[in-house]
Design an enzyme around this catalytic site. Sequence first.
Site, PDB file in Angstrom:
ATOM      1  CB  CYS A 129      -0.952   0.001   1.180  1.00 14.26           C
ATOM      2  SG  CYS A 129      -0.254  -0.683   2.688  1.00 14.26           S
ATOM      3  CG  HIS A 159      -0.647   3.898   4.662  1.00 16.11           C
ATOM      4  ND1 HIS A 159      -1.314   3.573   5.819  1.00 16.11           N
ATOM      5  CD2 HIS A 159      -0.305   2.705   4.086  1.00 16.11           C
ATOM      6  CE1 HIS A 159      -1.387   2.250   5.930  1.00 16.11           C
ATOM      7  NE2 HIS A 159      -0.792   1.715   4.896  1.00 16.11           N
TER       8      HIS A 159
HETATM    9  N1  LIG Z   1      -5.402  -3.550   5.000  1.00 16.63           N
HETATM   10  C1  LIG Z   1      -4.644  -2.973   4.072  1.00 16.63           C
HETATM   11  O1  LIG Z   1      -4.480  -1.731   4.003  1.00 16.63           O
HETATM   12  C2  LIG Z   1      -3.934  -3.805   3.049  1.00 16.63           C
HETATM   13  C3  LIG Z   1      -3.297  -3.142   2.002  1.00 16.63           C
HETATM   14  C4  LIG Z   1      -2.625  -3.879   1.033  1.00 16.63           C
HETATM   15  C5  LIG Z   1      -2.620  -5.258   1.118  1.00 16.63           C
HETATM   16  N2  LIG Z   1      -3.244  -5.893   2.148  1.00 16.63           N
HETATM   17  C6  LIG Z   1      -3.186  -7.362   2.156  1.00 16.63           C
HETATM   18  O2  LIG Z   1      -4.476  -7.922   1.916  1.00 16.63           O
HETATM   19  C7  LIG Z   1      -4.617  -9.142   2.640  1.00 16.63           C
HETATM   20  C8  LIG Z   1      -5.860  -9.071   3.536  1.00 16.63           C
HETATM   21  O3  LIG Z   1      -5.743  -7.967   4.394  1.00 16.63           O
HETATM   22  P1  LIG Z   1      -6.990  -7.418   5.238  1.00 16.63           P
HETATM   23  O4  LIG Z   1      -6.502  -6.148   5.797  1.00 16.63           O
HETATM   24  O5  LIG Z   1      -8.259  -7.433   4.454  1.00 16.63           O
HETATM   25  O6  LIG Z   1      -7.071  -8.557   6.407  1.00 16.63           O
HETATM   26  P2  LIG Z   1      -8.328  -9.041   7.253  1.00 16.63           P
HETATM   27  O7  LIG Z   1      -9.303  -7.959   7.486  1.00 16.63           O
HETATM   28  O8  LIG Z   1      -7.730  -9.728   8.424  1.00 16.63           O
HETATM   29  O9  LIG Z   1      -9.041 -10.175   6.315  1.00 16.63           O
HETATM   30  C9  LIG Z   1      -8.469 -11.427   6.023  1.00 16.63           C
HETATM   31  C10 LIG Z   1      -9.378 -12.224   5.097  1.00 16.63           C
HETATM   32  O10 LIG Z   1      -8.720 -13.457   4.751  1.00 16.63           O
HETATM   33  C11 LIG Z   1      -9.616 -14.539   5.013  1.00 16.63           C
HETATM   34  N3  LIG Z   1      -8.894 -15.754   5.353  1.00 16.63           N
HETATM   35  C12 LIG Z   1      -8.061 -15.959   6.394  1.00 16.63           C
HETATM   36  N4  LIG Z   1      -7.599 -17.238   6.380  1.00 16.63           N
HETATM   37  C13 LIG Z   1      -8.173 -17.837   5.313  1.00 16.63           C
HETATM   38  C14 LIG Z   1      -8.112 -19.147   4.766  1.00 16.63           C
HETATM   39  N5  LIG Z   1      -7.348 -20.091   5.323  1.00 16.63           N
HETATM   40  N6  LIG Z   1      -8.805 -19.423   3.645  1.00 16.63           N
HETATM   41  C15 LIG Z   1      -9.565 -18.472   3.061  1.00 16.63           C
HETATM   42  N7  LIG Z   1      -9.681 -17.200   3.543  1.00 16.63           N
HETATM   43  C16 LIG Z   1      -8.998 -16.891   4.654  1.00 16.63           C
HETATM   44  C17 LIG Z   1     -10.452 -14.062   6.156  1.00 16.63           C
HETATM   45  O11 LIG Z   1     -11.632 -14.848   6.245  1.00 16.63           O
HETATM   46  P3  LIG Z   1     -12.407 -15.056   7.674  1.00 16.63           P
HETATM   47  O12 LIG Z   1     -13.204 -13.808   7.912  1.00 16.63           O
HETATM   48  O13 LIG Z   1     -13.258 -16.245   7.403  1.00 16.63           O
HETATM   49  O14 LIG Z   1     -11.341 -15.282   8.713  1.00 16.63           O
HETATM   50  C18 LIG Z   1     -10.721 -12.626   5.703  1.00 16.63           C
HETATM   51  O15 LIG Z   1     -11.715 -12.611   4.716  1.00 16.63           O
HETATM   52  C19 LIG Z   1      -3.283  -9.339   3.384  1.00 16.63           C
HETATM   53  O16 LIG Z   1      -2.441 -10.132   2.581  1.00 16.63           O
HETATM   54  C20 LIG Z   1      -2.732  -7.938   3.494  1.00 16.63           C
HETATM   55  O17 LIG Z   1      -1.328  -7.930   3.604  1.00 16.63           O
HETATM   56  C21 LIG Z   1      -3.922  -5.210   3.105  1.00 16.63           C
END
Ligand SMILES: NC(=O)c1ccc[n+]([C@@H]2O[C@H](COP(=O)([O-])OP(=O)(O)OC[C@H]3O[C@@H](n4cnc5c(N)ncnc54)[C@H](OP(=O)(O)O)[C@@H]3O)[C@@H](O)[C@H]2O)c1
Length: 329
Positions: free
Chosen positions: A129, A236
């Site tokens: 990001c 950010h």
């Molecule tokens: N937040 C940001 O600003 C941002 C920016 C760039 C990239 N990212 C990347 O995007 C990804 C997700 O981030 P987030 O912030 O959205 O995290 P988050 O809110 O914690 O969401 C994680 C998601 O992954 C799912 N998940 C976890 N384990 C799984 C499994 N074994 N099989 C299938 N689905 C699974 C979760 O499902 P459940 O609800 O069922 O647990 C949930 O839908 C990460 O790789 C992060 O590094 C995030």
Amino acid sequence: MKQYHFAIVGATGLVGRTFLKVLEEYDLPIASLHLFASEKSKGKKILFQGKEIEVEALSPTCFQGMDFALFSAGATVSKEWAPVAEKEGAIVVDNSSCWRMDESVSLIVPEINIEDYHEKRKIIANPNCSTIQSVLPLKALDEEFHLKRVVYTTYQAVSGSGMKGIEDLRRCQKGEKNQFYPYDISQTCIPEIDVAMDNLYTKEEMKMVNETRKILHRPNLKVAATCIRVPVEVAHGVVMQCEFENEVSVERAREVLSSMEGIKVVDDLKNHIYPVSTLAKDNDFVYVGRIRKDLSCENGLILYCVGDNVRKGAAANAVQIVKKIIEGR
Ligand SMILES: NC(=O)c1ccc[n+]([C@@H]2O[C@H](COP(=O)([O-])OP(=O)(O)OC[C@H]3O[C@@H](n4cnc5c(N)ncnc54)[C@H](OP(=O)(O)O)[C@@H]3O)[C@@H](O)[C@H]2O)c1
């Protein structure tokens, strides 16, 4: 117009839910949408375009017939399942760090390098990001002044850690004990994002270094970063100290930045006009301001940019990649 079949993996998460919002707003030609998350979310219902869609668990055949699969479920899930989707013929846009530095995989900010995508490898990595919002202004300035070196200092919102980050900030704001960050994030900035590396940088800092070089096609560019978590929910901020080959001028920098797709210049210090987190929240522009000459070197500029890390830093950048691919067909 051709309609496409979409899958979102991680649909219940912060980025996943933003995917749904952005897909609705960008009005892509969607024939069907399948939502996936972990086993614990199986059967949950999520609204999309006024209709409820049931969340499914991943399975070896779940990507059959999909044209696009948007992944935001972390690196472990991407490592295992993105190749499964790719094998079924889907174009994968992955938000995790898993594939970004793989030489066969393109790392794309669509305003800069969409042409790096090649059909031979259907996994596309979405950059980190902080990197996305930084390389947009850097690209514009590099073309004009030829970049030699950049030093980043980031001020990163807690939503960058997903729902766990937001919940910890809110918990601490209520006076309860921190459970996710190592310190009370409501009372302090934390100069540690992602794990510590042997070179005394963090993994987040090294992501910014390596991804900047890959996106700008400048493998030897001098880059260093310091990444700091701050008590802000969304958007950010990044300070960029840039040194160039050519002579710089603030006026020309403002011109080239203003003409770059995806950037808005907000830069009138005396009238308190500059990029602030609240300006970037819930939209897809990168706001750039505080543009001034660096007094510590010859051809240097210092600037500050803000961007919504969940939208342009993740979901919107991925959807814009898909949109450009569809438009190019
Ligand atoms: N937040 C940001 O600003 C941002 C920016 C760039 C990239 N990212 C990347 O995007 C990804 C997700 O981030 P987030 O912030 O959205 O995290 P988050 O809110 O914690 O969401 C994680 C998601 O992954 C799912 N998940 C976890 N384990 C799984 C499994 N074994 N099989 C299938 N689905 C699974 C979760 O499902 P459940 O609800 O069922 O647990 C949930 O839908 C990460 O790789 C992060 O590094 C995030």
